[in-house]
Design an enzyme around this catalytic site. Structure first.
Site, PDB file in Angstrom:
ATOM      1  N   SER A  17       0.833  -1.197   0.000  1.00  0.00           N
ATOM      2  CA  SER A  17       0.000   0.000   0.000  1.00  0.00           C
ATOM      3  C   SER A  17       0.874   1.257   0.000  1.00  0.00           C
ATOM      4  O   SER A  17       0.456   2.296  -0.498  1.00  0.00           O
ATOM      5  CB  SER A  17      -0.893   0.001   1.237  1.00  0.00           C
ATOM      6  OG  SER A  17      -0.091  -0.109   2.396  1.00  0.00           O
ATOM      7  N   HIS A 200       5.411  -2.327   7.655  1.00  0.00           N
ATOM      8  CA  HIS A 200       5.932  -1.026   8.091  1.00  0.00           C
ATOM      9  C   HIS A 200       6.657  -1.125   9.445  1.00  0.00           C
ATOM     10  O   HIS A 200       7.480  -0.275   9.773  1.00  0.00           O
ATOM     11  CB  HIS A 200       4.792  -0.022   8.292  1.00  0.00           C
ATOM     12  CG  HIS A 200       4.226   0.542   7.027  1.00  0.00           C
ATOM     13  ND1 HIS A 200       3.553  -0.217   6.107  1.00  0.00           N
ATOM     14  CD2 HIS A 200       4.228   1.814   6.553  1.00  0.00           C
ATOM     15  CE1 HIS A 200       3.152   0.562   5.119  1.00  0.00           C
ATOM     16  NE2 HIS A 200       3.552   1.796   5.362  1.00  0.00           N
TER      17      HIS A 200
HETATM   18  N1  DGL Z   1       2.434  -2.549   4.988  1.00  0.00           N
HETATM   19  C1  DGL Z   1       1.032  -2.800   5.158  1.00  0.00           C
HETATM   20  C2  DGL Z   1       0.832  -4.106   5.928  1.00  0.00           C
HETATM   21  O1  DGL Z   1       1.724  -4.884   5.998  1.00  0.00           O
HETATM   22  C3  DGL Z   1       0.454  -1.595   5.783  1.00  0.00           C
HETATM   23  C4  DGL Z   1      -0.979  -1.591   5.698  1.00  0.00           C
HETATM   24  C5  DGL Z   1      -1.637  -0.256   5.541  1.00  0.00           C
HETATM   25  O2  DGL Z   1      -1.475   0.358   4.496  1.00  0.00           O
HETATM   26  O3  DGL Z   1      -2.353   0.077   6.473  1.00  0.00           O
HETATM   27  O4  DGL Z   1      -0.188  -4.414   6.444  1.00  0.00           O
END
Ligand code: DGL
Length: 280
Positions: A17, A200
């Site tokens: 995302s 993240h």
């Molecule tokens: N990196 C995404 C995950 O692993 C973040 C999700 C998001 O965009 O809220 O879930």
């Protein structure tokens, strides 16, 4: 001539995302620098975490289609939220229609395979987005491997915005990290393994280790996802033969290329990124 000889070789697509998937891409490239990679961040619509199932599925499908269109025979959803909410439907419903010879893989399964071998108390904690926790995907995958493992999920809604806004180093981050870790450990003090179920979260590692009790293992995903991908390619030589070996990486974002370049530099420690904006 094998059927793969007539198919054009292409890069491995890595989708998230936003910027979080870069933590996965970094580990994959470290282990397999020989392949070409194409990263796509849907930064204009991130974070995905609190969107509904339909919206996450729709956005993820658009991203997979874009990566297929750019020639990727294999796409990794380097996003737990997308893996939890969209992967199964894409694999079971859309792949046959889009191109049955291509593959889409997620990050949950490889993480779960690692975690099940690490926990001794058989009490596992999951720190993730609201979407990932509510999907129940981690419990389901863990229970497929070992129904006796107790899984406690803790949504950490502020953690992705802290990272995306480069506040992961700030004193404010301490407050939110401490709150969620103390919360999950209070709910199950027997937890000995904590999954960082969002790509993240490794960016918050310095804060996380401050508040996780001694003896509790923290599991970031990148290393496990990379190792499982290498293993997958060894077991699927037809797919491996379709990957282009040039060692390059190109970045695509749905936000401005300039913004992505500035931010991604912090994740990749790489100054000259080739970034292009696309519309999904
Ligand atoms: N990196 C995404 C995950 O692993 C973040 C999700 C998001 O965009 O809220 O879930």
């Amino acid at each position: 001539m094998s059927p793969t000889d007539i198919l054009a070789r292409g890069p491995i697509g890595v989708f998230d995302s936003g910027y979080g998937g870069l933590t996965i891409l970094r580990q994959i490239r470290q282990l397999m620098p020989q392949y070409d990679y194409l990263y796509l961040g849907d930064n204009a619509r991130a974070p995905y975490g609190s969107h509904s199932f339909e919206v996450i599925y729709e956005y993820t499908l658009q991203a997979v289609e874009a990566l297929f269109h750019k020639g990727c025979p294999l796409v990794i959803l380097a996003c737990n939220t997308a893996s939890a909410k969209a992967l199964r439907t894409i694999q079971q419903k859309d792949l046959a229609r889009l191109d049955a010879t291509r593959r889409v893989l997620g990050v949950i399964r490889p993480t779960v395979e690692a975690v099940c071998g690490l926990t001794v108390t058989r009490h596992v904690g999951l720190l993730a987005t609201v979407g990932t926790v509510n999907s129940g995907s981690y419990e389901m995958e863990i229970h497929k491997m070992d129904p006796g493992i107790q899984v406690t999920g803790q949504a950490c809604p502020m953690w992705v915005p802290l990272v995306e806004n480069f506040e992961y180093d700030s004193p404010g981050a301490d407050y939110f990290v401490q709150k969620r870790i103390e919360g999950i450990m209070r709910r199950d003090p027997e937890i000995d393994t904590l999954i960082l179920g969002c790509t993240h979260y490794p960016l918050l590692m310095e804060k996380i280790v401050k508040y996780v009790p001694q003896g509790v293992r923290i599991v970031p995903q990148g290393e496990y996802v990379a190792r499982k991908l290498a293993d997958y390619l060894q077991r699927h030589p037809d797919m491996e033969a379709r990957l282009h070996r040039g060692g390059s990486v190109s970045y695509f974002t749905t936000e401005s290329a300039e913004k992505f370049r500035e931010s991604a530099t912090l994740f990749m420690h790489d100054k000259d990124l080739s970034v292009e904006r696309i519309v999904l």
